[in-house]
Write an enzyme that holds these catalytic residues in place. Sequence first.
Site, PDB file in Angstrom:
ATOM      1  N   GLU A  35      53.681  53.722 102.947  1.00  0.00           N
ATOM      2  CA  GLU A  35      53.907  53.764 101.996  1.00  0.00           C
ATOM      3  C   GLU A  35      54.721  55.125 101.171  1.00  0.00           C
ATOM      4  OE1 GLU A  35      49.891  52.138  99.453  1.00  0.00           O
ATOM      5  OE2 GLU A  35      52.104  51.490  97.859  1.00  0.00           O
ATOM      6  N   ARG A 260      42.103  58.667 112.617  1.00  0.00           N
ATOM      7  CA  ARG A 260      42.264  59.453 111.815  1.00  0.00           C
ATOM      8  C   ARG A 260      41.697  61.244 112.180  1.00  0.00           C
ATOM      9  NH1 ARG A 260      43.468  57.302 107.091  1.00  0.00           N
ATOM     10  NH2 ARG A 260      43.270  59.225 106.031  1.00  0.00           N
ATOM     11  N   LYS A 270      47.538  60.527 100.276  1.00  0.00           N
ATOM     12  CA  LYS A 270      48.614  60.469  99.156  1.00  0.00           C
ATOM     13  C   LYS A 270      47.877  60.440  97.801  1.00  0.00           C
ATOM     14  CE  LYS A 270      51.531  58.536 101.731  1.00  0.00           C
ATOM     15  NZ  LYS A 270      51.477  56.654 101.449  1.00  0.00           N
TER      16      LYS A 270
HETATM   17  P1  ATP Z   1      46.923  57.755 102.143  1.00  0.00           P
HETATM   18  O1  ATP Z   1      45.998  57.225 101.336  1.00  0.00           O
HETATM   19  O2  ATP Z   1      47.520  59.216 102.617  1.00  0.00           O
HETATM   20  O3  ATP Z   1      47.857  57.013 101.536  1.00  0.00           O
HETATM   21  P2  ATP Z   1      47.541  55.747 104.297  1.00  0.00           P
HETATM   22  O4  ATP Z   1      47.378  55.152 105.276  1.00  0.00           O
HETATM   23  O5  ATP Z   1      47.388  54.702 103.129  1.00  0.00           O
HETATM   24  O6  ATP Z   1      47.520  57.334 104.339  1.00  0.00           O
HETATM   25  P3  ATP Z   1      50.182  55.574 104.952  1.00  0.00           P
HETATM   26  O7  ATP Z   1      51.494  55.864 104.360  1.00  0.00           O
HETATM   27  O8  ATP Z   1      50.250  54.127 104.622  1.00  0.00           O
HETATM   28  O9  ATP Z   1      49.361  55.482 104.197  1.00  0.00           O
HETATM   29  O10 ATP Z   1      50.583  56.319 106.243  1.00  0.00           O
HETATM   30  C1  ATP Z   1      51.629  56.053 107.359  1.00  0.00           C
HETATM   31  C2  ATP Z   1      50.931  55.979 108.714  1.00  0.00           C
HETATM   32  O11 ATP Z   1      50.099  57.157 108.816  1.00  0.00           O
HETATM   33  C3  ATP Z   1      49.899  54.808 109.020  1.00  0.00           C
HETATM   34  O12 ATP Z   1      50.258  54.095 109.916  1.00  0.00           O
HETATM   35  C4  ATP Z   1      48.477  55.673 109.022  1.00  0.00           C
HETATM   36  O13 ATP Z   1      47.565  55.029 109.091  1.00  0.00           O
HETATM   37  C5  ATP Z   1      48.789  56.991 109.516  1.00  0.00           C
HETATM   38  N1  ATP Z   1      47.797  57.726 108.618  1.00  0.00           N
HETATM   39  C6  ATP Z   1      47.740  57.699 106.968  1.00  0.00           C
HETATM   40  N2  ATP Z   1      46.826  59.292 107.177  1.00  0.00           N
HETATM   41  C7  ATP Z   1      46.363  60.043 108.297  1.00  0.00           C
HETATM   42  C8  ATP Z   1      45.570  60.416 108.816  1.00  0.00           C
HETATM   43  N3  ATP Z   1      44.132  61.592 108.222  1.00  0.00           N
HETATM   44  N4  ATP Z   1      45.377  60.399 110.273  1.00  0.00           N
HETATM   45  C9  ATP Z   1      46.015  60.271 111.123  1.00  0.00           C
HETATM   46  N5  ATP Z   1      46.969  59.180 110.733  1.00  0.00           N
HETATM   47  C10 ATP Z   1      47.075  58.869 109.684  1.00  0.00           C
HETATM   48 MG    MG Z   2      48.563  53.316 102.734  1.00  0.00          MG
END
Ligand code: ATP
Ligand code: MG
Length: 555
Positions: A35, A260, A270
């Site tokens: 995102e 994760r 993020k």
């Molecule tokens: P954040 O909370 O940091 O925004 P998110 O999962 O909401 O993390 P996204 O932009 O939706 O952020 O993530 C893109 C991809 O990265 C998703 O498939 C998510 O599962 C993966 N991802 C995010 N954080 C991790 C992590 N700590 N380890 C492995 N994969 C991750």
């Molecule tokens: Mg997300």
Amino acid sequence: MEEPKKESLNFIKQIIEKDLEDGKHASIQTRFPPEPNGYLHIGHAKAICLNFGLAEKYNGKCNLRFDDTNPEKEKTEYVDSIKKDITWLGFDWEGDARYSSDYFDELYTMAVKLIEKSAAYIDDLPAEEFNALRGTPNEPGKPSPYRSRSIEENLDLFKRMKAGEFENGERVLRAKIDLSSPNMHMRDPIIYRIKHATHHRTGDTWCIYPTYDFAHGQSDSIEKVTHSLCTLEFEVHRPLYSWLIKELGIYPSEQTEFARLNLEYTIVSKRKLRELVEGNHVTGWDDPRMPTLSGIRRRGYTSEAIRNFADIIGVVKRNSMTDVALLEHSVREDLNKKANRVFGILDPIKLIITNWPEEKEEMMMAKNNPEDGSAGTREMPFTRELYIDRGDFKEDPPSPKKWYRLGPDREVRLKFGYIIKCTGFKKGDDGVIEEIYAEYDPDTRSGQDTSGKKVKGTLGWVSVTYAIGAEVRMYDRLFTTANMNTVDDDFKNHLNPDSLKINSKVVLEPSLKKAKVGDSFQFERIGYFRVDEDSTEDHLTFNRTVTLRDNWAKK
Ligand code: ATP
Ligand code: MG
């Protein structure tokens, strides 16, 4: 910490190999679906290496798709930074970058289809009543009075929502699934909401937006993603995605969850990282203390080190905490091969070679990198006055037998130079040592040593005449708590007040005059340092990338 010698297949590779063997798919299609609401962090690197890595290994394809369904939080700045970070890691997405917003028309049509099947309805309940009726995991939900609206009324209201007739939050579109499901995501989840907001790509075309859950799974289907890989928190969303696939009769992308990355002393979210940036707790998304890819790049971590790290940690099904030492180990291993060695003195003190004539200068030959034969050599001027590190001298070493560096009457080699013997030192009125005196042995020039002398200590040095000054930013962990997932107060209370210390008295050997932004060096025996973007010709600025274990002393 050892990398496995022969590859054992992780559970995702096993699934893929079976699917390919069984002919379920002729080739695989994966995707990385961020995102664009912030900069990517080290956790995302794991997901990137996984998705792009699998496509590479199995000759498949990997898309980059921005799941951009939250107009208020998303920006083109984030899209650009995400693309830059993926490219930096050495991956290339299939075709152009894609966006869930490319599918807004299609998603709208799907929502209409659900309404026509009586599988979705418009709910007018205010948030408070809405939540009260949803129940709790142990207590079933109750139907909203609007649940039994006619298809016609629902279609009409949905159209009017789209046309902008209602205020934010006035109505939502919900999937009609199962109010008594123990899985809260199945209790008639919201799939469209009203948001009068300008979207970074579609502008003001829309005032209703699909929820993440409604856009994410269907976008996978639209792209015919064979293996939709996501982190464990999405396991509970899977029944909803499967339900939508079935109701809509669309391509059945298969979701598999993996653990994760959680890293000690680190925040991987993020949203929280944005809070640090916006609250000026760090200098920006690319502050070298940040676990963002732009931060660690600026700090001097290499993309190869990150990819190796992702390989070493692998993919598993169970959440755990990864030791930061593992990441630092990967960085050291890579820089050890690549970074030229130089002399940099962090805490300089003058060493005067009293039997060396005032004007005399000799050029010493120094190896640039013992790990890399092609890295060549450089010249280092040796003069009467040198700088050495204050920590390399002890007036009265506590365990004299184990002290191989300098002290009264002790002998050491100045690396690539001569063996010297300490003859004295001078203290200031405050009791602090100001200068150290020594004599060199002319028969001990490095490479031409005829003395037969053996010394155990070897020190780094820089000529006072030719030294260049520099600023070094010494970083420590950004947080003082190892497991930042379990803190229940404000995470910012756990910020390390000493995460940045600026050392402005560093002196460097003259060859570093030519150093350019982005160059990395090993300051011998100290650590790895990268020339920062703030560096100018008159004011060299380095980031300490990672420390080095002292392994010279006993050689
Ligand atoms: P954040 O909370 O940091 O925004 P998110 O999962 O909401 O993390 P996204 O932009 O939706 O952020 O993530 C893109 C991809 O990265 C998703 O498939 C998510 O599962 C993966 N991802 C995010 N954080 C991790 C992590 N700590 N380890 C492995 N994969 C991750
Ligand atoms: Mg997300």
